[in-house]
Design a protein around this motif. Structure first.
Motif, short mmCIF file in Angstrom:
data_model
loop_
_atom_site.label_atom_id
_atom_site.label_comp_id
_atom_site.label_asym_id
_atom_site.label_seq_id
_atom_site.Cartn_x
_atom_site.Cartn_y
_atom_site.Cartn_z
N ASP A 1 0.84 -1.20 0.00
CA ASP A 1 0.00 0.00 0.00
C ASP A 1 0.87 1.25 0.00
O ASP A 1 2.08 1.19 0.18
CB ASP A 1 -0.94 0.00 1.21
N ASP A 2 0.24 2.40 -0.21
CA ASP A 2 0.93 3.69 -0.27
C ASP A 2 0.08 4.72 0.45
O ASP A 2 -0.60 5.53 -0.19
CB ASP A 2 1.17 4.08 -1.74
N TYR B 1 -3.30 6.27 -0.75
CA TYR B 1 -3.32 6.34 -2.21
C TYR B 1 -3.29 4.94 -2.83
O TYR B 1 -3.09 3.95 -2.14
CB TYR B 1 -2.16 7.20 -2.70
N THR B 2 -3.47 4.89 -4.13
CA THR B 2 -3.70 3.68 -4.95
C THR B 2 -5.07 3.11 -4.60
O THR B 2 -5.73 3.55 -3.65
CB THR B 2 -2.59 2.62 -4.86
N HIS B 3 -5.47 2.07 -5.34
CA HIS B 3 -6.86 1.66 -5.24
C HIS B 3 -7.05 0.27 -5.82
O HIS B 3 -6.28 -0.18 -6.67
CB HIS B 3 -7.78 2.64 -5.98
N GLY C 1 -8.20 7.50 -8.96
CA GLY C 1 -8.71 6.13 -8.94
C GLY C 1 -9.91 5.98 -9.85
O GLY C 1 -10.03 5.00 -10.59
N HIS D 1 -4.26 -1.51 -8.41
CA HIS D 1 -3.17 -0.59 -8.77
C HIS D 1 -2.30 -0.31 -7.56
O HIS D 1 -2.82 -0.07 -6.46
CB HIS D 1 -3.77 0.72 -9.30
N THR D 2 -0.96 -0.37 -7.73
CA THR D 2 -0.04 -0.12 -6.63
C THR D 2 1.07 0.85 -7.03
O THR D 2 1.37 1.01 -8.22
CB THR D 2 0.63 -1.43 -6.15
N HIS D 3 1.66 1.48 -6.00
CA HIS D 3 2.88 2.26 -6.16
C HIS D 3 3.91 1.67 -5.19
O HIS D 3 4.02 2.16 -4.07
CB HIS D 3 2.70 3.72 -5.72
N HIS E 1 5.39 5.24 -12.84
CA HIS E 1 4.21 5.40 -11.97
C HIS E 1 3.98 4.18 -11.09
O HIS E 1 3.94 4.29 -9.87
CB HIS E 1 3.00 5.68 -12.86
N GLY E 2 3.78 3.00 -11.68
CA GLY E 2 3.49 1.83 -10.86
C GLY E 2 2.94 0.68 -11.66
O GLY E 2 3.14 0.59 -12.87
N LEU F 1 -0.35 -2.33 -12.40
CA LEU F 1 -1.79 -2.54 -12.41
C LEU F 1 -2.07 -3.95 -12.90
O LEU F 1 -1.46 -4.40 -13.87
CB LEU F 1 -2.47 -1.51 -13.32
#
Length: 261
Positions: free
Chosen positions: A41-42, A45-47, A97, A116-118, A180-181, A183
């Motif tokens: 998790d971040d 943020y992220t979703h 998101g 989606h993750t960072h 970015h990350g 998905l």
């Protein structure tokens, strides 16, 4: 349906919710807590989103402002593809998101869940020109099956949705968002979560091996294809009497969230 125990299943039933929706809410809330438990998790943020079963163009997403570890089945926000909330909620949703997840749910009807993750490793791989490399067993699950989307700034512009969906394509399960990350797109919540956990491990392993500066031992293409077929078949992972190869691992993961006995 997963066992409705633990804090993540709080208030799952709610008003006029079908048993199918309750089950998806419990799975999705568990997914948020598992992602937090694995350190993916971040902050707020992220979703992660999940399509509402037996409903047209509706999906569930986290309330903006809660840590992943605190998300419950009842606190998830139900919205449509226009971003309208479909149930009373004291929470709103992350605009970025909504942009990303509404695009994929609208275009890909097989997308039961979008995650989606960072993470440090995921962002690091997303910045490499070569992206994800087929260097180990984890990464071979994604060999020649990863899509890429160039960074356009924080995903607040709705016109980015068209380009994001075009880059994802009709069948890819993994989208690396450049600079970015990561998905993942799953046929179920379990599928999206387990895919992300494998993808994250592949990224961590890649960054670790590249950081040594030592020569890399590549896997021959024929072995890459053989391993991919083995992984995709799920034959080594099915539970007796189950057709879904994800259920064994998902059931084991959920035990991490079960109340202590």
């Amino acid at each position: 349906m997963i066992p409705m125990h633990g804090a993540y299943a709080a208030d799952a039933a709610g008003p006029k919710r079908s048993q199918a929706e309750i089950a998806v809410r419990c799975d999705l809330a568990a997914a948020y807590r598992l992602i937090a438990l694995h350190g993916l998790d971040d902050s707020i943020y992220t979703h992660i989103s999940a399509r509402v079963p037996d409903a047209e163009n509706q999906f569930l997403i986290n309330p903006f402002g809660l840590l992943f570890r605190d998300v419950t089945a009842g606190s998830l926000v139900k919205i449509d593809l226009e971003g309208r909330q479909l149930e009373d909620s004291p929470h709103d949703v992350n605009p970025a998101g909504f942009t990303i997840h509404s695009a994929i749910h609208a275009a890909r009807h097989d997308a039961a869940c979008v995650l989606h993750t960072h993470t440090v490793a995921g962002v690091a791989v997303s910045t490499l020109e070569e992206g994800l490399l087929p260097l180990n067993q984890w990464s071979l699950l994604f060999h020649q099956r990863v899509a890429y989307h160039d960074f356009e700034g924080i995903a607040l512009d709705l016109d980015e949705r068209e380009r994001l969906v075009a880059d994802l394509g009709a069948s890819a399960k993994v989208l690396i968002l450049r600079n970015h990350g990561l998905l993942t797109v799953g046929r179920s919540v379990a599928d999206a979560v387990l895919t992300m956990l494998a993808l994250e491990k592949a990224c961590r392993a890649q960054i670790a091996v590249l950081s040594t500066g030592r020569p890399v031992r590549e896997i021959p293409e024929a072995i890459r294809q053989k391993t991919l077929r083995q992984l995709e078949s799920g034959d080594g992972n099915r539970m007796k009497g189950q057709t879904d190869p994800d259920q064994r691992a998902w059931h084991a993961m959920l035990q991490r969230l079960a109340p202590a006995r």
